[in-house]
Design a protein around this motif. Structure first.
Motif, PDB file in Angstrom:
ATOM      1  N   ALA A 149       0.838  -1.208   0.000  1.00  0.00           N
ATOM      2  CA  ALA A 149       0.000   0.000   0.000  1.00  0.00           C
ATOM      3  C   ALA A 149       0.870   1.253   0.000  1.00  0.00           C
ATOM      4  CB  ALA A 149      -0.942  -0.011   1.208  1.00  0.00           C
ATOM      5  N   ALA A 150       1.952   1.238   0.764  1.00  0.00           N
ATOM      6  CA  ALA A 150       2.866   2.382   0.807  1.00  0.00           C
ATOM      7  C   ALA A 150       3.560   2.572  -0.545  1.00  0.00           C
ATOM      8  CB  ALA A 150       3.897   2.203   1.917  1.00  0.00           C
ATOM      9  N   ALA A 151       3.937   1.472  -1.188  1.00  0.00           N
ATOM     10  CA  ALA A 151       4.579   1.551  -2.501  1.00  0.00           C
ATOM     11  C   ALA A 151       3.624   2.151  -3.533  1.00  0.00           C
ATOM     12  CB  ALA A 151       5.049   0.163  -2.943  1.00  0.00           C
ATOM     13  N   LEU A 152       2.365   1.746  -3.484  1.00  0.00           N
ATOM     14  CA  LEU A 152       1.377   2.301  -4.415  1.00  0.00           C
ATOM     15  C   LEU A 152       1.134   3.782  -4.135  1.00  0.00           C
ATOM     16  CD1 LEU A 152      -1.079  -0.703  -4.542  1.00  0.00           C
ATOM     17  CD2 LEU A 152       0.230   0.216  -6.472  1.00  0.00           C
ATOM     18  N   ALA A 153       1.060   4.163  -2.862  1.00  0.00           N
ATOM     19  CA  ALA A 153       0.871   5.575  -2.514  1.00  0.00           C
ATOM     20  C   ALA A 153       2.052   6.398  -3.026  1.00  0.00           C
ATOM     21  CB  ALA A 153       0.704   5.737  -1.004  1.00  0.00           C
ATOM     22  N   ALA A 154       3.264   5.882  -2.869  1.00  0.00           N
ATOM     23  CA  ALA A 154       4.450   6.583  -3.375  1.00  0.00           C
ATOM     24  C   ALA A 154       4.393   6.685  -4.898  1.00  0.00           C
ATOM     25  CB  ALA A 154       5.722   5.856  -2.930  1.00  0.00           C
ATOM     26  N   TYR A 155       4.046   5.583  -5.560  1.00  0.00           N
ATOM     27  CA  TYR A 155       3.972   5.574  -7.021  1.00  0.00           C
ATOM     28  C   TYR A 155       2.991   6.632  -7.523  1.00  0.00           C
ATOM     29  CZ  TYR A 155       3.031   4.085 -11.773  1.00  0.00           C
ATOM     30  OH  TYR A 155       2.865   4.079 -13.136  1.00  0.00           O
ATOM     31  N   PHE A 156       1.774   6.602  -7.009  1.00  0.00           N
ATOM     32  CA  PHE A 156       0.769   7.554  -7.471  1.00  0.00           C
ATOM     33  C   PHE A 156       1.066   8.977  -7.021  1.00  0.00           C
ATOM     34  CE2 PHE A 156      -1.760   3.668  -8.145  1.00  0.00           C
ATOM     35  CZ  PHE A 156      -2.131   3.888  -9.461  1.00  0.00           C
ATOM     36  N   GLY A 157       1.897   9.135  -5.994  1.00  0.00           N
ATOM     37  CA  GLY A 157       2.299  10.456  -5.541  1.00  0.00           C
ATOM     38  C   GLY A 157       3.553  10.977  -6.231  1.00  0.00           C
ATOM     39  N   GLY A 158       4.085  10.185  -7.176  1.00  0.00           N
ATOM     40  CA  GLY A 158       5.268  10.615  -7.911  1.00  0.00           C
ATOM     41  C   GLY A 158       6.554  10.537  -7.105  1.00  0.00           C
ATOM     42  N   ARG A 159       6.542   9.735  -6.066  1.00  0.00           N
ATOM     43  CA  ARG A 159       7.731   9.582  -5.217  1.00  0.00           C
ATOM     44  C   ARG A 159       8.427   8.249  -5.505  1.00  0.00           C
ATOM     45  NH1 ARG A 159       3.504  10.822  -2.000  1.00  0.00           N
ATOM     46  NH2 ARG A 159       3.584   8.815  -0.917  1.00  0.00           N
ATOM     47  N   PRO A 160       9.687   8.106  -5.115  1.00  0.00           N
ATOM     48  CA  PRO A 160      10.383   6.824  -5.308  1.00  0.00           C
ATOM     49  C   PRO A 160       9.638   5.689  -4.602  1.00  0.00           C
ATOM     50  CG  PRO A 160      11.931   8.542  -4.685  1.00  0.00           C
ATOM     51  CD  PRO A 160      10.558   9.125  -4.521  1.00  0.00           C
ATOM     52  N   VAL A 161       9.624   4.553  -5.248  1.00  0.00           N
ATOM     53  CA  VAL A 161       8.894   3.385  -4.748  1.00  0.00           C
ATOM     54  C   VAL A 161       9.873   2.398  -4.138  1.00  0.00           C
ATOM     55  CG1 VAL A 161       7.503   1.395  -5.442  1.00  0.00           C
ATOM     56  CG2 VAL A 161       7.048   3.657  -6.423  1.00  0.00           C
ATOM     57  N   GLU A 162       9.573   1.977  -2.931  1.00  0.00           N
ATOM     58  CA  GLU A 162      10.322   0.894  -2.301  1.00  0.00           C
ATOM     59  C   GLU A 162       9.444  -0.344  -2.357  1.00  0.00           C
ATOM     60  OE1 GLU A 162      12.169  -0.221   2.025  1.00  0.00           O
ATOM     61  OE2 GLU A 162      12.292   1.858   1.355  1.00  0.00           O
ATOM     62  N   ILE A 188      12.890  -2.149 -16.231  1.00  0.00           N
ATOM     63  CA  ILE A 188      12.451  -1.037 -17.088  1.00  0.00           C
ATOM     64  C   ILE A 188      12.169   0.153 -16.176  1.00  0.00           C
ATOM     65  CG2 ILE A 188      10.834  -0.231 -18.836  1.00  0.00           C
ATOM     66  CD1 ILE A 188      10.137  -3.221 -19.348  1.00  0.00           C
ATOM     67  N   ALA A 189      12.927   1.203 -16.347  1.00  0.00           N
ATOM     68  CA  ALA A 189      12.817   2.378 -15.471  1.00  0.00           C
ATOM     69  C   ALA A 189      11.492   3.102 -15.656  1.00  0.00           C
ATOM     70  CB  ALA A 189      13.974   3.337 -15.759  1.00  0.00           C
ATOM     71  N   PRO A 190      11.002   3.737 -14.609  1.00  0.00           N
ATOM     72  CA  PRO A 190       9.782   4.554 -14.738  1.00  0.00           C
ATOM     73  C   PRO A 190       9.957   5.597 -15.843  1.00  0.00           C
ATOM     74  CG  PRO A 190      10.387   4.319 -12.428  1.00  0.00           C
ATOM     75  CD  PRO A 190      11.523   3.746 -13.240  1.00  0.00           C
ATOM     76  N   GLY A 191       8.897   5.792 -16.621  1.00  0.00           N
ATOM     77  CA  GLY A 191       8.946   6.754 -17.715  1.00  0.00           C
ATOM     78  C   GLY A 191       9.562   6.208 -18.980  1.00  0.00           C
ATOM     79  N   ARG A 192      10.052   4.974 -18.942  1.00  0.00           N
ATOM     80  CA  ARG A 192      10.647   4.326 -20.115  1.00  0.00           C
ATOM     81  C   ARG A 192       9.748   3.192 -20.567  1.00  0.00           C
ATOM     82  NH1 ARG A 192      16.186   5.756 -20.800  1.00  0.00           N
ATOM     83  NH2 ARG A 192      15.689   4.865 -22.817  1.00  0.00           N
ATOM     84  N   CYS A 193       9.915   2.774 -21.795  1.00  0.00           N
ATOM     85  CA  CYS A 193       9.157   1.647 -22.322  1.00  0.00           C
ATOM     86  C   CYS A 193      10.109   0.693 -23.022  1.00  0.00           C
ATOM     87  CB  CYS A 193       8.092   2.116 -23.313  1.00  0.00           C
ATOM     88  SG  CYS A 193       6.738   3.028 -22.557  1.00  0.00           S
ATOM     89  N   ALA A 194       9.694  -0.538 -23.144  1.00  0.00           N
ATOM     90  CA  ALA A 194      10.431  -1.554 -23.890  1.00  0.00           C
ATOM     91  C   ALA A 194       9.432  -2.259 -24.796  1.00  0.00           C
ATOM     92  CB  ALA A 194      11.077  -2.553 -22.940  1.00  0.00           C
ATOM     93  N   SER A 195       9.920  -2.750 -25.928  1.00  0.00           N
ATOM     94  CA  SER A 195       9.044  -3.517 -26.819  1.00  0.00           C
ATOM     95  C   SER A 195       9.120  -4.984 -26.423  1.00  0.00           C
ATOM     96  CB  SER A 195       9.481  -3.355 -28.275  1.00  0.00           C
ATOM     97  OG  SER A 195      10.714  -4.017 -28.493  1.00  0.00           O
ATOM     98  N   TYR A 196       8.088  -5.719 -26.815  1.00  0.00           N
ATOM     99  CA  TYR A 196       8.074  -7.159 -26.546  1.00  0.00           C
ATOM    100  C   TYR A 196       9.294  -7.824 -27.180  1.00  0.00           C
ATOM    101  CZ  TYR A 196       3.270  -6.488 -24.994  1.00  0.00           C
ATOM    102  OH  TYR A 196       2.159  -6.065 -24.315  1.00  0.00           O
ATOM    103  N   GLY A 197       9.563  -7.484 -28.447  1.00  0.00           N
ATOM    104  CA  GLY A 197      10.704  -8.071 -29.144  1.00  0.00           C
ATOM    105  C   GLY A 197      12.032  -7.697 -28.501  1.00  0.00           C
ATOM    106  N   ARG A 209       1.282   8.072 -18.575  1.00  0.00           N
ATOM    107  CA  ARG A 209       1.229   9.534 -18.443  1.00  0.00           C
ATOM    108  C   ARG A 209       1.730   9.950 -17.067  1.00  0.00           C
ATOM    109  NH1 ARG A 209      -3.881   9.247 -20.905  1.00  0.00           N
ATOM    110  NH2 ARG A 209      -4.835   9.422 -18.853  1.00  0.00           N
ATOM    111  N   LEU A 210       1.311   9.254 -16.045  1.00  0.00           N
ATOM    112  CA  LEU A 210       1.757   9.558 -14.686  1.00  0.00           C
ATOM    113  C   LEU A 210       3.277   9.498 -14.601  1.00  0.00           C
ATOM    114  CD1 LEU A 210       1.091   9.988 -11.618  1.00  0.00           C
ATOM    115  CD2 LEU A 210       1.127   7.498 -11.438  1.00  0.00           C
ATOM    116  N   GLU A 211       3.857   8.462 -15.168  1.00  0.00           N
ATOM    117  CA  GLU A 211       5.304   8.283 -15.113  1.00  0.00           C
ATOM    118  C   GLU A 211       6.053   9.341 -15.930  1.00  0.00           C
ATOM    119  OE1 GLU A 211       6.416   4.281 -16.035  1.00  0.00           O
ATOM    120  OE2 GLU A 211       5.240   3.475 -14.384  1.00  0.00           O
TER     121      GLU A 211
END
Length: 166
Positions: free
Chosen positions: A61-74, A96-105, A160-162
């Motif tokens: 729950a704390a990790a999700l709160a941090a994620y949605f609050g734009g804070r580092p996630v533990e 895969i870092a936040p704000g980055r994407c990777a393709s399946y391939g 978008r959040l990321e």
């Protein structure tokens, strides 16, 4: 593959800006995190509800709160049940870092399985720990948003959040 109900020992509901999630834990760590109605949701879990004091579910729950609050996630300890290949894919998603994407391939190539992009896609889709194991960061080869078990609207919102445009 359906997860064995016995893998989970406790559950908690967690509210998020994108809808409620059911979090489940095993003896070793967080074993599930599903949006209501999500594809591959295991359905009602036959395990007790947490009274709010479980450390793994509290950490989730704390990790999700941090994620949605734009804070580092533990991350809490993670224990998703799956095949060896699925667990390998889910471990790769964590890279895969936040704000980055990777393709399946590209992800398949990184795992040394360039010919297994479809199997990799199936494993990504079966990820039982939404958001915290970031399967939403995987896109098509052209960069197009492809399926997300929690729904494409949620995938778009998470990306978008990321990117700071939520």
């Amino acid at each position: 593959m359906t997860l064995p109900q016995c893998h989970h020992i406790l559950q908690r509901r967690i509210a998020t800006p994108l809808g409620p999630l059911t979090a489940a834990r095993s003896a070793a760590g967080l074993s599930g995190l599903w949006f209501d109605g999500q594809k591959h949701h295991p359905g009602p879990l036959a395990v007790p509800q947490d009274d709010g004091r479980d450390p793994v579910l509290s950490a989730a729950a704390a990790a999700l709160a941090a994620y949605f609050g734009g804070r580092p996630v533990e991350l809490p300890p993670l224990d998703p049940a799956g095949t060896a290949f699925q667990r390998q894919v889910w471990q790769a998603l964590l890279q895969i870092a936040p704000g980055r994407c990777a393709s399946y391939g590209g992800l398949a190539e990184r795992l040394g399985r360039a010919q297994a992009a479809r199997a990799l896609g199936a494993a990504v889709g079966r990820n039982p720990i939404s958001i915290l194991i970031p399967c939403h960061r995987v896109v098509g080869a052209s960069g197009a948003l492809t399926g997300y078990a929690g729904g494409l609207a949620r995938k778009q919102a998470l990306l978008r959040l990321e990117q700071g445009a939520a």
